[in-house]
Write an enzyme that holds these catalytic residues in place. Structure first.
Site, PDB file in Angstrom:
ATOM      1  N   LEU A  37    -103.824-104.059   9.205  1.00  0.00           N
ATOM      2  CA  LEU A  37    -103.816-104.151   7.744  1.00  0.00           C
ATOM      3  C   LEU A  37    -104.667-103.037   7.142  1.00  0.00           C
ATOM      4  O   LEU A  37    -105.793-103.260   6.700  1.00  0.00           O
ATOM      5  CB  LEU A  37    -104.338-105.526   7.301  1.00  0.00           C
ATOM      6  N   ASP A  38    -104.108-101.846   7.085  1.00  0.00           N
ATOM      7  CA  ASP A  38    -104.874-100.670   6.685  1.00  0.00           C
ATOM      8  C   ASP A  38    -104.575-100.276   5.233  1.00  0.00           C
ATOM      9  O   ASP A  38    -103.412-100.214   4.834  1.00  0.00           O
ATOM     10  CB  ASP A  38    -104.526 -99.501   7.616  1.00  0.00           C
ATOM     11  N   GLY A  39    -105.633-100.019   4.469  1.00  0.00           N
ATOM     12  CA  GLY A  39    -105.446 -99.468   3.133  1.00  0.00           C
ATOM     13  C   GLY A  39    -105.877-100.354   1.987  1.00  0.00           C
ATOM     14  O   GLY A  39    -105.653-100.006   0.820  1.00  0.00           O
TER      15      GLY A  39
END
Length: 278
Positions: A37-39
């Site tokens: 879950l990047d960003g």
């Protein structure tokens, strides 16, 4: 007029989604999809949102993604929620994320939650001893409450890194082997068996992995266009399709999931061949 336009647009999106569901259901569906879950923080900064709001919006994206996956027949979804390395961030940021975790874990045990709509069993894995008591108790509560759910599985990797998982599994394997040696009667053990007691096999380690509750992932999705694994499922992704959409995690939508599944179906014969060669 705007209301009518919004309604028509919503109906069009719903129609397109149903068509894509029908197309995807014809081909092989991945059994296990993992997400990094990047960003979240970049999303908040991009929209000038208060600090921490990106993670809240990201949780709503997670709920939508879970619906898409479970509706398509995925049995296991894993998410990299919080790395051990993330504890190095500012204390107030870590505390904010942990408070959000407790809030969302408590919501999961409510009857109207997605967990009960889809009969999802929740596993929270990682080095849970690193968590504060309230987070750990909330995690244990949701795992116990969903232990009888049997249609789908959600694995939340919290206080997790793959290297820590491998060290943990190796240490447990060694402890188990040593305990068996200690319990044997000195001088009466056959030489062949004695040598076997010292051998640690791959299966011994895999059985003691945190991720031992799920099969290896078929697809690993990392948002933000990043192609690094960042110490996530290093052991389990040797035969896994990687997909890196440029969208930040809170921006991920159905089309991203549909494209990942289409790519999986396109490469499925090759991936199956490689698995059989192992």
């Amino acid at each position: 007029m705007n209301t009518l336009a919004n309604t028509l647009f919503g109906n069009l999106i719903s129609f397109i989604r149903r068509i894509l569901f029908c197309i995807l259901s014809v081909g092989p569906i991945p059994n296990h999809v993992a997400f990094i879950l990047d960003g979240n923080r970049r999303f908040a900064k991009k929209l000038n949102l208060p600090e921490g709001m990106g993670h809240r919006v990201g949780f709503q994206s997670l709920i939508s993604v879970l619906r898409y996956c479970f509706d398509l027949g995925v049995k296991y979804v894993s998410v990299y929620a919080f790395s051990i390395d993330n504890f190095k961030r500012k204390p107030e940021e870590v505390q904010s994320i942990m408070d959000l975790m407790v809030e969302k874990f408590n919501e999961m045990v409510e009857e109207e939650s997605i967990v009960y709509q889809y009969s999802v069993r929740v596993y929270i894995i990682g080095n849970l001893s690193l968590l504060s008591d309230n987070v750990r108790l909330a995690a244990e509560k949701v795992m116990k409450a969903t232990s009888s759910n049997n249609k789908s599985n959600l694995i939340i990797c919290l206080a997790y890194t793959s290297t820590d998982e491998i060290v943990h599994a190796t240490q447990e394997s060694c402890d188990d082997k040593w305990a068996k040696i200690q319990s044997s009667i000195d001088g009466e053990m056959m030489e062949g068996k004695r040598e076997g007691c010292f051998v640690i096999k791959v299966a011994d380690i895999e059985r003691r992995m945190y991720m031992g509750v799920a099969p290896d992932p078929d697809i690993l999705v990392r948002t933000s266009g990043e192609t690094r694994l960042s110490n996530f499922l290093l052991w389990q992704t040797s035969n896994c399709m990687l997909y890196s959409p440029r969208a930040l995690w809170p921006e991920i939508g159905f089309l991203h999931i549909a494209w990942a599944f289409l790519e999986f179906q396109r490469t499925y014969p090759y991936l199956e061949k490689k698995r059989k060669e192992l």
